[in-house]
Design an enzyme around this catalytic site. Sequence first.
Site, short mmCIF file in Angstrom:
data_model
loop_
_atom_site.label_atom_id
_atom_site.label_comp_id
_atom_site.label_asym_id
_atom_site.label_seq_id
_atom_site.Cartn_x
_atom_site.Cartn_y
_atom_site.Cartn_z
CB CYS A 141 34.17 49.16 37.40
SG CYS A 141 33.77 49.93 35.81
CG HIS B 282 39.09 48.80 35.89
ND1 HIS B 282 38.50 47.56 35.91
CD2 HIS B 282 38.17 49.63 35.34
CE1 HIS B 282 37.28 47.62 35.40
NE2 HIS B 282 37.06 48.88 35.04
CD GLU C 227 41.16 45.55 37.21
OE1 GLU C 227 40.69 45.86 36.11
OE2 GLU C 227 40.82 46.10 38.28
#
Length: 400
Positions: free
Chosen positions: A283, A367, A369
């Site tokens: 990001c 993202h 995760e």
Amino acid sequence: MPANTAPWGQDRPTALLVLADGTVIEGRGLGAEGSAIGEVCFNTALTGYEEILTDPSYTGQIVTFTFPHIGNVGTNEEDIEDLTPAARAGAVGTIVKADITNPSNYRAAADLDQWLKRRGLVGLAGIDTRALTALIREKGMPNAVIAHAADGVFDVDDLKRRAADWPGLLGLDLAKDVTSGQSSTWTETPWVWDEGYGALGEPTMQIVAVDYGIKRNILRLLAGLGAEVTIVPATTPAEDILAMHPDGIFLSNGPGDPAAMSDYAVPVIRDLLKTDIPLFGICLGHQLLALAVGGKTTKMHQGHHGANHPVKDHTTGKVEIVSMNHGFAVDGDSLPAGVEETHVSLFDGSNCGIAITGKPVFSVQHHPEASPGPQDSHYLFRRFANLIRESKGEPALAER
């Protein structure tokens, strides 16, 4: 009574969203009373509202949820993403369509309204979020003030002035506001059903994570691959990072305009790139890496915020469903020779990943995760771990 107080009767609204152009949207207040100023964006995720509102990347933003029923599974103390809850990094306000209902989930510890109050987050319900989303798509993300007063008394002129005067996120460095105050070590591993979070055993690698507004689950996934992670503040010099002798370096997500960090973050990354230490960015970290190698970033019209974004990995040819949260993007056309575009959004063709030719360095805009796919992008953490293992002469993990 303040000047120009709205003359509503008994059923007057208890919350307002006042846009910078003077538009006033009336609704019902929830969460904390008071007001907050920020940029209004919309998020298309159906779940994960607690993680979204505590993501430090949303600092300076008011999140409008397009899914109408937000809050139905309640909240708990496990599903937060900001590193230091007391600092309350994350969104400054939230807008939902339907009133918050009693939670229905075995993990719920409190309802969303109570949770918003405890975090000091101002909320607004009962408006046509589809219309607001359409406005953002047409005109871009507006600056606004969100206000909640139980008595329905507002100084509308003052709210309009504050919304009009706020300069917005362009040129604003927010990473310094949300970064860690000091270095710390992370060893918590990912959540397992009916067990909770785990703990790292004997580490197999040492990673330094530069905290521009890092999310907890990034750290958990790194720890889950055997990494002991040292978290350092955003302004940490390169020589201090290298003095820790890391096996790998991670550049985190975070809020604000990456170009506003050119005076301290970008020079550090350039120095780190002079080494052969594997480096991975997500990001804001991705955007800063692009700036460090000579690329450019731009402010997006409406940004990408949601959990249903298709991204193609050119290195594998696969398409993954990812979570996104960014209002700035890397200009793919600005990338110099020696920098490969590895990922691209299938919504608008915008850049979503880069790698440096001949170096163990890569980054992605989305993202990995988060788990909308649910684990489509987790391979990126294994890819980073494998770069580290290769540098140490160890066998690779299966990316799968």
